[in-house]
Structures are given as structure tokens and as C-alpha cells.
Design a protein around this motif. Structure first.
Motif, PDB file in Angstrom:
ATOM      1  N   GLN A 168      48.690  99.675 -44.903  1.00 20.44           N
ATOM      2  CA  GLN A 168      48.455  97.308 -44.515  1.00 20.44           C
ATOM      3  C   GLN A 168      48.580  96.971 -43.606  1.00 20.44           C
ATOM      4  OE1 GLN A 168      46.712  95.723 -47.534  1.00 20.44           O
ATOM      5  NE2 GLN A 168      46.355  97.841 -48.755  1.00 20.44           N
ATOM      6  N   ARG A 169      49.357  97.749 -42.163  1.00 18.03           N
ATOM      7  CA  ARG A 169      49.124  97.492 -40.999  1.00 18.03           C
ATOM      8  C   ARG A 169      50.257  95.947 -41.303  1.00 18.03           C
ATOM      9  NH1 ARG A 169      46.426 100.300 -37.651  1.00 18.03           N
ATOM     10  NH2 ARG A 169      45.202 101.802 -38.905  1.00 18.03           N
ATOM     11  N   LEU A 170      50.846  95.841 -42.231  1.00 18.34           N
ATOM     12  CA  LEU A 170      51.784  94.571 -41.835  1.00 18.34           C
ATOM     13  C   LEU A 170      53.117  95.295 -42.462  1.00 18.34           C
ATOM     14  CD1 LEU A 170      49.796  92.298 -44.334  1.00 18.34           C
ATOM     15  CD2 LEU A 170      50.019  92.036 -41.502  1.00 18.34           C
ATOM     16  N   PRO A 171      54.048  94.344 -41.780  1.00 17.63           N
ATOM     17  CA  PRO A 171      55.892  95.075 -41.973  1.00 17.63           C
ATOM     18  C   PRO A 171      55.886  94.647 -43.784  1.00 17.63           C
ATOM     19  CG  PRO A 171      55.608  92.941 -40.297  1.00 17.63           C
ATOM     20  CD  PRO A 171      54.009  93.235 -40.874  1.00 17.63           C
ATOM     21  N   LEU A 172      56.800  94.638 -44.113  1.00 20.67           N
ATOM     22  CA  LEU A 172      57.482  94.689 -45.944  1.00 20.67           C
ATOM     23  C   LEU A 172      57.152  93.862 -46.681  1.00 20.67           C
ATOM     24  CD1 LEU A 172      58.442  98.052 -47.188  1.00 20.67           C
ATOM     25  CD2 LEU A 172      56.339  97.661 -47.572  1.00 20.67           C
ATOM     26  N   GLY A 173      57.932  92.540 -45.135  1.00 19.18           N
ATOM     27  CA  GLY A 173      58.369  91.886 -45.759  1.00 19.18           C
ATOM     28  C   GLY A 173      57.651  90.737 -46.178  1.00 19.18           C
ATOM     29  N   GLN A 175      54.381  91.562 -47.112  1.00 14.82           N
ATOM     30  CA  GLN A 175      53.414  92.153 -48.543  1.00 14.82           C
ATOM     31  C   GLN A 175      53.787  91.595 -48.814  1.00 14.82           C
ATOM     32  OE1 GLN A 175      51.502  96.121 -47.254  1.00 14.82           O
ATOM     33  NE2 GLN A 175      52.584  95.646 -45.863  1.00 14.82           N
ATOM     34  N   LEU A 176      55.654  91.813 -49.178  1.00 11.71           N
ATOM     35  CA  LEU A 176      56.604  90.944 -50.626  1.00 11.71           C
ATOM     36  C   LEU A 176      56.985  90.236 -50.570  1.00 11.71           C
ATOM     37  CD1 LEU A 176      57.771  94.909 -51.232  1.00 11.71           C
ATOM     38  CD2 LEU A 176      55.774  93.785 -52.150  1.00 11.71           C
ATOM     39  N   PRO A 177      56.763  88.919 -50.975  1.00  6.35           N
ATOM     40  CA  PRO A 177      57.799  87.605 -50.016  1.00  6.35           C
ATOM     41  C   PRO A 177      59.156  87.599 -50.449  1.00  6.35           C
ATOM     42  CG  PRO A 177      55.364  87.149 -51.656  1.00  6.35           C
ATOM     43  CD  PRO A 177      55.251  88.524 -52.074  1.00  6.35           C
ATOM     44  N   SER A 178      59.259  87.971 -51.667  1.00  7.36           N
ATOM     45  CA  SER A 178      60.501  87.955 -52.700  1.00  7.36           C
ATOM     46  C   SER A 178      61.713  88.505 -51.855  1.00  7.36           C
ATOM     47  CB  SER A 178      60.643  87.773 -53.616  1.00  7.36           C
ATOM     48  OG  SER A 178      60.014  86.474 -54.316  1.00  7.36           O
ATOM     49  N   LEU A 179      61.060  89.262 -51.082  1.00  6.73           N
ATOM     50  CA  LEU A 179      61.607  90.990 -50.942  1.00  6.73           C
ATOM     51  C   LEU A 179      62.899  90.160 -49.167  1.00  6.73           C
ATOM     52  CD1 LEU A 179      62.157  93.846 -51.000  1.00  6.73           C
ATOM     53  CD2 LEU A 179      61.100  93.957 -48.728  1.00  6.73           C
ATOM     54  N   ARG A 180      64.064  91.027 -50.029  1.00  4.75           N
ATOM     55  CA  ARG A 180      65.651  90.683 -49.810  1.00  4.75           C
ATOM     56  C   ARG A 180      65.872  91.515 -48.901  1.00  4.75           C
ATOM     57  NH1 ARG A 180      69.175  87.969 -54.355  1.00  4.75           N
ATOM     58  NH2 ARG A 180      70.566  88.406 -52.050  1.00  4.75           N
ATOM     59  N   GLY A 181      65.868  92.802 -48.931  1.00  4.51           N
ATOM     60  CA  GLY A 181      66.432  94.204 -48.649  1.00  4.51           C
ATOM     61  C   GLY A 181      65.894  95.422 -48.840  1.00  4.51           C
ATOM     62  N   VAL A 182      65.641  96.579 -48.222  1.00  2.00           N
ATOM     63  CA  VAL A 182      65.381  97.788 -48.425  1.00  2.00           C
ATOM     64  C   VAL A 182      66.683  98.872 -48.470  1.00  2.00           C
ATOM     65  CG1 VAL A 182      64.477 100.084 -47.284  1.00  2.00           C
ATOM     66  CG2 VAL A 182      63.726  97.696 -47.661  1.00  2.00           C
ATOM     67  N   LEU A 183      66.776  99.390 -49.386  1.00  2.00           N
ATOM     68  CA  LEU A 183      67.462 100.443 -49.208  1.00  2.00           C
ATOM     69  C   LEU A 183      67.665 101.973 -49.331  1.00  2.00           C
ATOM     70  CD1 LEU A 183      70.546  99.780 -52.430  1.00  2.00           C
ATOM     71  CD2 LEU A 183      70.397  99.050 -50.363  1.00  2.00           C
ATOM     72  N   CYS A 184      68.383 102.833 -48.381  1.00  2.00           N
ATOM     73  CA  CYS A 184      67.346 104.214 -48.327  1.00  2.00           C
ATOM     74  C   CYS A 184      69.043 104.650 -48.238  1.00  2.00           C
ATOM     75  CB  CYS A 184      66.528 104.407 -46.881  1.00  2.00           C
ATOM     76  SG  CYS A 184      64.916 103.221 -47.385  1.00  2.00           S
ATOM     77  N   GLU A 185      68.779 106.215 -48.425  1.00  2.00           N
ATOM     78  CA  GLU A 185      69.707 107.384 -48.635  1.00  2.00           C
ATOM     79  C   GLU A 185      69.433 108.449 -46.472  1.00  2.00           C
ATOM     80  OE1 GLU A 185      71.638 111.913 -50.100  1.00  2.00           O
ATOM     81  OE2 GLU A 185      70.077 110.213 -51.354  1.00  2.00           O
ATOM     82  N   HIS A 186      67.688 107.464 -46.627  1.00  2.00           N
ATOM     83  CA  HIS A 186      67.898 109.721 -45.693  1.00  2.00           C
ATOM     84  C   HIS A 186      66.875 109.158 -44.618  1.00  2.00           C
ATOM     85  CE1 HIS A 186      68.700 113.081 -48.497  1.00  2.00           C
ATOM     86  NE2 HIS A 186      68.199 112.397 -48.952  1.00  2.00           N
ATOM     87  N   ASP A 187      67.286 109.645 -43.427  1.00  2.24           N
ATOM     88  CA  ASP A 187      66.278 109.325 -42.348  1.00  2.24           C
ATOM     89  C   ASP A 187      66.344 107.489 -41.709  1.00  2.24           C
ATOM     90  OD1 ASP A 187      65.141 111.538 -43.052  1.00  2.24           O
ATOM     91  OD2 ASP A 187      63.694 110.656 -44.243  1.00  2.24           O
ATOM     92  N   LEU A 188      67.230 107.435 -41.700  1.00  3.00           N
ATOM     93  CA  LEU A 188      67.944 106.029 -41.178  1.00  3.00           C
ATOM     94  C   LEU A 188      67.977 105.453 -39.996  1.00  3.00           C
ATOM     95  CD1 LEU A 188      70.546 105.126 -43.566  1.00  3.00           C
ATOM     96  CD2 LEU A 188      68.485 104.795 -43.908  1.00  3.00           C
ATOM     97  N   SER A 189      67.917 106.773 -39.024  1.00  2.00           N
ATOM     98  CA  SER A 189      67.856 106.597 -37.536  1.00  2.00           C
ATOM     99  C   SER A 189      66.636 106.653 -36.911  1.00  2.00           C
ATOM    100  CB  SER A 189      68.615 107.618 -36.977  1.00  2.00           C
ATOM    101  OG  SER A 189      67.976 109.485 -36.805  1.00  2.00           O
TER     102      SER A 189
END
Length: 470
Positions: A168-173, A175-189
Motif C-alpha cells: 500500500q506504499r504506507l507505513p504500517l502505523g 494503515q493500522l490506526p491502533s498499532l502500538r508496536g511490532v514484534l519480530c524474531e528474524h532480520d531485525l537489522s
């Protein structure tokens, strides 16, 4: 089991392992019933590489000592021991306000017990948990997420989030109005356009929580879960220095690690692992304070890509670090840009050779220097296929590829390897090894592979630009 030698965190974890495995064929073979301490365990049990561990430990256990579906199995993982520390890091980054809705993008079945641990961790944050175990179209996935309106999004790789953003060419924040954070295990760099906090999930390996999310820099660091697992570190030299990894004879305990050094993690567990070299590599970047579960300085690390494998050719083995370097250095500024490359043995070089004896047959089959070997050569005239006699390099390039470029790149790779490896140069001079073969693959090949790994939702997505294929 009531032996007096057990005390402290490691001894409790070891007692769990010995109780679970001591009565099995593995326990009888390695004398687990006579082990009285963790020091005794390290002195009595050898360090296993993956192949030897499968042959001497896992094959004797059959399908393992537990069933993944057994409700009591989770107690053997030790996951609950450091769940509180994991939740504390997440809350510090996401805020103390309870989470009402969490969306988890994660494939089922690849690591059932690790997945159960992650879900239990997320339930510890509170709120409703919504799970998507497959994705195909970014717009449709975002539509389902918007209808759920998550406050927390959990994905295996940050590149999954980047893929959603690009759709959608938009940051997730936004596109998802209530989003407070993202958790990931891999490829964090890896780079992403997130406008909300990115926090590590931790590190899971074969059902075990091996690493906790770290509250300290760098952002892709994890803290080894020494309060949950029996972990050791195997030192080795930097392969970038001499092209080969030289491993130490003995492991060290994590708290004895040296800042900046590289190690391979060795794992033991009641799930059926005895001093297994995990093929998971780390570099030490700091230490976190002790906790109740782990009353020692806890080593903070960043996970490294698995070092490139060595490739066995006819008569010699070429170091993986030399292979990757030779590909990178074969391309000059005037050549098209390198997008991705794979180098490994050439399947077409495995055919029989008439009238010549491969080096491995002469040196390694045990009969080459006997009358039986001589009779075989005289009567057959053809040696059976041994190891590959050449390398194959598949390149994806960006720019104009002239018809003679593959031939020129093959020559440069060959010259570079001859400078690095005297054994390779000797066999090339004698004609016992053939020159490398270079193939330029269609543009978009690497992107297609990356997209497939994203949609699998099964782990890391990023791959090195030059890979060695065994």
C-alpha cells in the motif's frame, strides 16, 4: 533423583535432562545415570555435530522422548522460567497499558513447541489473539488486519512487515490506526519504514527458548536464555582471516565469553539434545545484569548468518569464505551490479572419467594402492564418479550482460581461487579439476525467492548476497 551434587539453575536443568533421558538407550550408552554435576556432564559427554548427533543420539531416541502434543511436554522446555523477563522487556518498549488485541502472522507446524511458547508469551500480555498462518496477497492481509485493528503485530521477520508496507506504499502505523508496536524474531537489522516501536521476540531453536529480547542496544540483540537452557559456547577463529573456521577443543560457559568474539552455540535439553552444536552462530556485544532465574552476568549477542560451507571437490576442499570472496571480487566497476549469487559443486562434473583415476579414489578409497585397485583400472578403464570436478556459479546481475561476461567471470573466479588455495591451483594445473562454470539467471530470481520465503511465514527471509550451496 536425589544426588547431593545438584544445586543452582544449571543443576536443576541438568537434573531434568537426566531424569528424562537417563533410562533411555541414549542414557545407558553415555552413562547419564552416573553424572553428578554439570562439570561432570561436560567432561563426560562429547560435543556432537549435527550428523553425529543424529546418528548417535536422535536415532536411538526414535521419535523422541516426548510427543509435541503432550500437555506435559512444555515443562521440559523450561520456557516459563524466563517468561517474566521476556514480558518485562516488551512492556518497557510498548508501554504498561494492557494490550487488547494482538495479531500473529506465523505458519503452523514448523516448530510446534516454539510456537506454543510464543503464544503463551503473547497471552501473558493480555487481550485477544488473532492468528494468520498463511498470506498471499498483501492487500487482502491488510484488509483482514484492519478489520481486527490490532494493537500489536507479531511476524517471523521484519521483511514480512516491509512487504505489507510496500503493498500500500504506507507505513504500517498509518494503515493500522491502533498499532502500538511490532514484534519480530528474524532480520531485525534489515531496513523497514516502521513508524511504531520494533521489538525482538527472542530466539527459538528446536522448541527451546534460547534467547530473550534485550532492552539494550543494538536493536537486533538477544540475551542468551541461560536461566532456561543448558547452553555452552564453542569458540572458533574468524573465517575472514584465513578462509577456514578453526574450532577450539573445549566449550566455555556463556558468562566467560569475550566481548566481540564469535561462537557457535551448543545446546543440551531434556527434549533429546546432548551437547549439540546448533549451527547457530553469535557475536558477543555486551552483558545484561543477573536475574533470579539466571544469577550470572547474561551475555548479550547478535545472531550471525551461518558461515558459508566448504565445498569438497575432487582431491581438495575449498573454503566457503574463499568461494564467496572470489565471486564478489570477480565483478569490477565496469560490470553489471551483483544482485545475488549461488556457488557450489557443478552437477555436470560428476560424470565418470575414462582412463584417469580421481584424486579421491587414489587417496581415499583404501584400494587405490593395492592390486585390487590396479585390476579395477585395467579391466574397466573407467573410474566411478567421485566428487565434483568443477564449480557452478549462478549469478543475477543488474545491467547489460554481454555474451562473453560469463566466460570472463568464470576465469576471474578460477584465478582468484588458485591464488587462495595451493591445492586447488595444483589440481587445476594437472587438469584434474575443470574451470568453474558461470550461468546468469533471469532478472527477478532473487526477488521471487524472497517473496516465497515471506509468504511461508516460517522464519528468516534475508539471505546473503553470495551463498555457498553444498
Amino acid at each position: 533423583m536425589s544426588q547431593p551434587g545438584f544445586s543452582g539453575t544449571r543443576e536443576k536443568l541438568l537434573r531434568l535432562l537426566l531424569n528424562q533421558l537417563g533410562s533411555t538407550r541414549v542414557g545407558q550408552r553415555f552413562g547419564l545415570g552416573a553424572i553428578a554435576s554439570f562439570e561432570d556432564f561436560r567432561a563426560s559427554i562429547p560435543v556432537f555435530d549435527r550428523a553425529r548427533h543424529e546418528r548417535e543420539v536422535e536415532n536411538l531416541l526414535g521419535f523422541g522422548v516426548i510427543d509435541d502434543a503432550d500437555p506435559t511436554a512444555m515443562a521440559l522446555t523450561g520456557a516459563e522460567h524466563e517468561r517474566g523477563d521476556t514480558l518485562a522487556v516488551w512492556r518497557a518498549r510498548l508501554g504498561d497499558a494492557p494490550l487488547r488485541r494482538t495479531a500473529l502472522l506465523h505458519a503452523h507446524g514448523q516448530d510446534p513447541m516454539g510456537e506454543r511458547t510464543l503464544r503463551d508469551d503473547l497471552r501473558g500480555l493480555g487481550g485477544e489473539l488473532f492468528v494468520l498462518d498463511r498470506i498471499d496477497d498483501g492487500a487482502r492481509v491488510l484488509e483482514r488486519l484492519r478489520s481486527f485493528d490490532p494493537e500489536l503485530l507479531v511476524a517471523p521477520s521484519i521483511l514480512v512487515c516491509a512487504w505489507l508496507e510496500r503493498s500500500q506504499r504506507l507505513p504500517l502505523g498509518r494503515q493500522l490506526p491502533s498499532l502500538r508496536g511490532v514484534l519480530c524474531e528474524h532480520d531485525l537489522s534489515r531496513p523497514a519504514r516502521l513508524d511504531v516501536p520494533l521489538v525482538g521476540v527472542g530466539w527459538f531453536y528446536r522448541g527451546l527458548r534460547c534467547g530473550l529480547p534485550s532492552a539494550q542496544a543494538p536493536g537486533d540483540a538477544v540475551t542468551l536464555a541461560v536461566g532456561s537452557q543448558l547452553l555452552e559456547l564453542l569458540p572458533y577463529t574468524n573465517p575472514e582471516d584465513d578462509g577456514r573456521r578453526v574450532y577450539a577443543e573445549h566449550t566455555i560457559l556463556p558468562e566467560a565469553a569475550l566481548l566481540g568474539h564469535r561462537y557457535e552455540v551448543v545446546v543440551s535439553s531434556a527434549l533429546g539434545m546432548l551437547r549439540l552444536r546448533s549451527e547457530q552462530h553469535i557475536r558477543v556485544v555486551g552483558f545484561d545484569p543477573p536475574t533470579h532465574a539466571a544469577p550470572v552476568p547474561r551475555v548479550r549477542v547478535v545472531r550471525l548468518s551461518t558461515p558459508p560451507a566448504d565445498v569438497a571437490l575432487e582431491g581438495c576442499t575449498v573454503a566457503g569464505a574463499w568461494l564467496t570472496a572470489s565471486v564478489r571480487q570477480a565483478l569490477t566497476r565496469e560490470d553489471p551490479a551483483l544482485v545475488a549469487a549461488e556457488i557450489g559443486p557443478d552437477p555436470q562434473s560428476l560424470g565418470a572419467r575414462v582412463g584417469t583415476a580421481p584424486s579421491s579414489a587414489r587417496l581415499g578409497d583404501g584400494l587405490g594402492d593395492t592390486e585390487f585397485g590396479e585390476v579395477s583400472v585395467r579391466t574397466a578403464g573407467v573410474q566411478p564418479a567421485g566428487r565434483p570436478r568443477a564449480l557452478l556459479c549462478r549469478l543475477e546481475l543488474q545491467g547489460l550482460v554481454r555474451p562473453d561476461l560469463p566466460r570472463r567471470l568464470a576465469g576471474r573466479i578460477d584465478d582468484n581461487l588458485q591464488l587462495r588455495s595451493p591445492a586447488y591451483a595444483y589440481l587445476r594445473e594437472r587438469g584434474e579439476l575443470d574451470p568453474p562454470r558461470v550461468i546468469v539467471v533471469p532478472a527477478g530470481t532473487a526477488a521471487t525467492e524472497r517473496g516465497r520465503r515471506i509468504c511461508e511465514l516460517g522464519g528468516g527471509v534475508w539471505l546473503p548476497d553470495v551463498r555457498v550451496i553444498g
